[in-house]
Design a protein around this motif. Structure first.
Motif, PDB file in Angstrom:
ATOM      1  N   SER A 140      -1.453   1.061  -3.822  1.00 55.47           N
ATOM      2  CA  SER A 140      -1.997   2.453  -4.425  1.00 55.47           C
ATOM      3  C   SER A 140      -1.754   2.324  -5.713  1.00 55.47           C
ATOM      4  O   SER A 140      -3.447   2.605  -5.988  1.00 55.47           O
ATOM      5  N   GLY A 178      -1.077   8.102   3.307  1.00 49.23           N
ATOM      6  CA  GLY A 178      -0.778   5.727   3.523  1.00 49.23           C
ATOM      7  C   GLY A 178       0.737   5.541   3.792  1.00 49.23           C
ATOM      8  O   GLY A 178       0.949   4.667   4.531  1.00 49.23           O
ATOM      9  N   TRP A 219       3.023   1.798  -1.630  1.00 48.48           N
ATOM     10  CA  TRP A 219       2.045   2.564  -2.084  1.00 48.48           C
ATOM     11  C   TRP A 219       1.809   2.040  -3.479  1.00 48.48           C
ATOM     12  O   TRP A 219       0.775   2.170  -3.863  1.00 48.48           O
ATOM     13  N   GLY A 265      -3.768   6.658  -1.901  1.00 45.77           N
ATOM     14  CA  GLY A 265      -3.447   5.729  -0.747  1.00 45.77           C
ATOM     15  C   GLY A 265      -4.335   5.417   0.078  1.00 45.77           C
ATOM     16  O   GLY A 265      -5.159   4.829   0.629  1.00 45.77           O
ATOM     17  N   LEU A 277      -0.199  -2.320   2.638  1.00 43.65           N
ATOM     18  CA  LEU A 277      -0.712  -1.410   2.592  1.00 43.65           C
ATOM     19  C   LEU A 277       0.602  -0.283   1.972  1.00 43.65           C
ATOM     20  O   LEU A 277       0.621   1.536   2.269  1.00 43.65           O
ATOM     21  N   ALA A 301      -4.270   1.798   2.148  1.00 45.26           N
ATOM     22  CA  ALA A 301      -3.988   2.282   3.158  1.00 45.26           C
ATOM     23  C   ALA A 301      -5.853   2.019   3.709  1.00 45.26           C
ATOM     24  O   ALA A 301      -5.631   1.298   5.272  1.00 45.26           O
ATOM     25  N   THR A 349      -2.488  11.992   0.467  1.00 52.16           N
ATOM     26  CA  THR A 349      -2.994  11.139   0.627  1.00 52.16           C
ATOM     27  C   THR A 349      -1.972   9.607   0.415  1.00 52.16           C
ATOM     28  O   THR A 349      -1.911   9.111   1.208  1.00 52.16           O
TER      29      THR A 349
END
Lengths: 307, 306
Positions: free
Chosen positions: A242, A120, A239, A59, A237, A62, A116
């Protein structure tokens, strides 16, 4: 500490500093390099969690997102002064990391990855529903952040060096942290939590501190990213972003922050290069990712270290 | 908010929950038995939808499409297992996350390359295109009821398979202690391949059934995957029973929250602010539920490993 931990990144930083004068001075190259440096910062901060504390966060985008949206909120109120934007962006991200980390770090292993990821997603959906700031469509900034009212960062070269400065600072901070007693406790708790507890140390506050520091650096990267593109969207943001960050860290290798640095630069440049070849570059990038994880165990840093 | 509207939302929520369960069931078994974290499971759902839509278009019949999509999804899942996943069973979760993330990139893009980025349509079957009068003034689409029924039947079969057959016993044993099962002479790898293929088929089934009511497009499995992970974490990793209950909870909370939150917020805020905060809160609601459940039961509702 071997020569590689210092000399290799020093060489990379020197190359980045000289790049604008060695034929990479056009706006397209500088945009690409700024992007690479910003993601390298975020990857280095994630490296503190993954490599240092053994906390695999899915995450981390984020964090960049919160930093970027702090710029948006202030921009909407017509506040673009760096001395307001930077503390706000970094502070907001640190607070977000503190609140989510306090819950997430209670869990471990797969549950930590999942929680996480969930936080996120919460941040992602919150950003998508902010109709005031464009919702799904994103928000175009009125202008870049100013320093004492001067529009210094509008100049591409100045922005290049601002990014480079932040990148070097982030690298030095994470490197110093990992070498300190703080970093040793983190690594010891990663290897064997029971023994660390037996020594009378509680890993939780150390991990939480690492999570907040990583978040704050990620937030700074987010502030810079918003400035680089002068546009912020919830996609920052997502995922998948990430996942990209996590791959940068692994691609570079977990030996130290220089791994994340190399991984992020390689990732952004290869992505850019493949995208010029074909619209369907992910068809090549995906298998490349799988093969790297399968065979390149020490990452790029490990590969260079063997030679 | 009238009772009729609430009933519709409850039915929609249950139907979404059932679809979630079909995806989460495979995920939780794969996770439980092999401790393998498979981000690419949502892609199986997407592949199922594409297979269903394509095969239905080719054969000219929804039913043939659905019927043929099942074995096709199974074969596709096994192919992925042999090509990629089995090389990562011994690796740490981080490697598994990244490798399966790579698979997502390839398949989402591959689907886009083959079928284009525009959503595909799958026509409703003739027999189920009407509605059913549930109560005075409420006509509910029969296809959605059919999804609910098919999902419940599948869940029942799955329960029977896992709880009442020898194969199911092995799967449960594998979920609670795989090394011990292996030491007792069971070929865990082969068992896992079966579980994996079956899970892929269930996800594909969910995708093919959802295809006529959703738009079939690249990346459609990604958001569902995150929800499926929430489901298995809430339910307890490896537990079918937990996944079923959690899927219904998540489906109901998600659907009802989305329709009621803005109205609820209107009690405190002016309409435009209420719409915005309500929408944000509604999307966050299931994650709040998850955090709350994990705070009291860190291993989920029905933990398998004690």
């Amino acid at each position: 500490m071997t020569w590689r931990d210092a000399a290799l990144p020093a060489g990379v930083f020197a190359a980045l500093a000289l790049a604008p004068f060695l034929g990479f001075g056009q706006s397209h190259s500088l945009t690409l390099l700024a992007r690479a440096m910003i993601f390298a910062m975020a990857a280095i901060s994630l490296m503190l969690l993954v490599g240092g504390a053994g906390l695999v966060s899915l995450g981390h985008a984020a964090m960049m997102g919160v930093g970027a949206y702090a710029v948006v909120v202030l921009d909407h109120a017509r506040i673009t002064e760096a001395w307001a934007v930077l503390p706000a962006g970094v502070g907001a991200t640190a607070l977000f990391a503190l609140a989510t980390g306090a819950i997430a770090i209670r869990t471990s292993g797969v549950h930590f990855i999942m929680i996480t990821l969930a936080f996120g997603q919460m941040a992602f959906f919150t950003a998508s529903s902010l109709a005031l700031f464009g919702g799904d469509d994103g928000y175009t900034l009125y202008g870049r952040t100013e320093i004492f009212g001067a529009r210094l960062l509008e100049d591409r070269l100045a922005f290049h060096f601002a990014c480079l400065f932040c990148l070097v600072a982030a690298w030095a901070l994470v490197r110093a942290l990992l070498a300190s007693r703080f970093g040793r406790v983190l690594r010891a708790a990663r290897e064997n939590e029971t023994r660390v507890r037996a020594l009378g140390l509680e890993p939780y506050p150390y991990r939480l501190a690492a999570y907040v520091i990583a978040g704050a650096i990620g937030g700074l990267a987010g502030v810079l990213l918003a400035n680089a593109t002068e546009f912020v969207a919830p996609a920052y943001l997502a995922w998948q972003r990430s996942g990209d960050l996590l791959f940068m860290v692994i691609l570079g290798g977990l030996a130290g922050p220089h791994g994340a640095l190399l991984g992020a630069l390689a990732f952004v440049l290869v992505e850019e290069w493949l995208a010029t070849l074909t619209e369907h570059w992910r068809l090549i990038f995906g298998p490349l990712l799988i093969l790297c994880v399968l065979f390149l165990r020490g990452g790029i840093a490990g590969l260079l270290g063997r030679g | 908010m009238t009772a009729t509207l609430l009933l519709v939302q409850v039915l929609n929520g249950l139907q979404f929950g059932i679809l979630l369960f079909l995806v989460a069931a495979g995920l939780t078994l794969v996770f439980g038995v092999m401790d393998f974290i498979n981000l690419a499971h949502g892609v199986q759902y997407m592949i199922g939808a594409y297979l269903g839509a394509t095969l239905a278009a080719l054969t000219g019949s929804f039913w043939f499409g659905l019927l043929l999509a099942l074995p096709a999804a199974l074969v596709f899942g096994l192919l992925l297992e042999v090509l990629v996943f089995r090389h990562f069973y011994e690796r740490d979760h981080l490697s598994q996350v990244l490798a399966t993330f790579g698979v997502i990139l390839v398949l989402n893009q591959g689907v886009k390359a083959v079928f284009g980025a525009a959503p595909m349509q799958m026509p409703l079957p003739e027999a189920l295109s009407g509605g059913v009068r549930i109560m005075e003034g409420l006509l509910y689409p029969s296809y959605r009821l059919a999804i609910l029924a098919a999902g419940l039947v599948t869940a029942g079969l799955l329960w029977f398979l896992v709880e009442r057959t020898k194969l199911g016993m092995l799967v449960r044993a594998g979920a609670s202690n795989a090394p011990m099962l292996s030491a007792l002479g069971v070929d865990v790898r082969r068992l896992f391949m079966m579980v994996f293929g079956f899970g892929a088929m269930l996800a594909g089934f969910a995708g093919a059934m959802a295809a006529p009511i959703l738009s079939v497009e690249p990346g459609m499995g990604d958001n569902l995957l995150i929800l499926a992970f929430v489901v298995i974490v809430i339910g307890g990793i490896g537990s079918i029973r937990g996944a079923f209950l959690a899927a219904l909870i998540v489906g109901l909370v998600e659907t009802i929250g989305r329709s009621m939150m803005p109205d609820l917020m209107r009690l405190f805020l002016d309409p435009s602010a209420a719409r915005q905060t309500g929408a944000a809160l509604a999307s966050m609601l299931i994650y709040i539920v998850m955090a709350a459940i994990l705070a009291f039961r860190p291993a989920g509702l029905f933990p398998v490993r004690t």
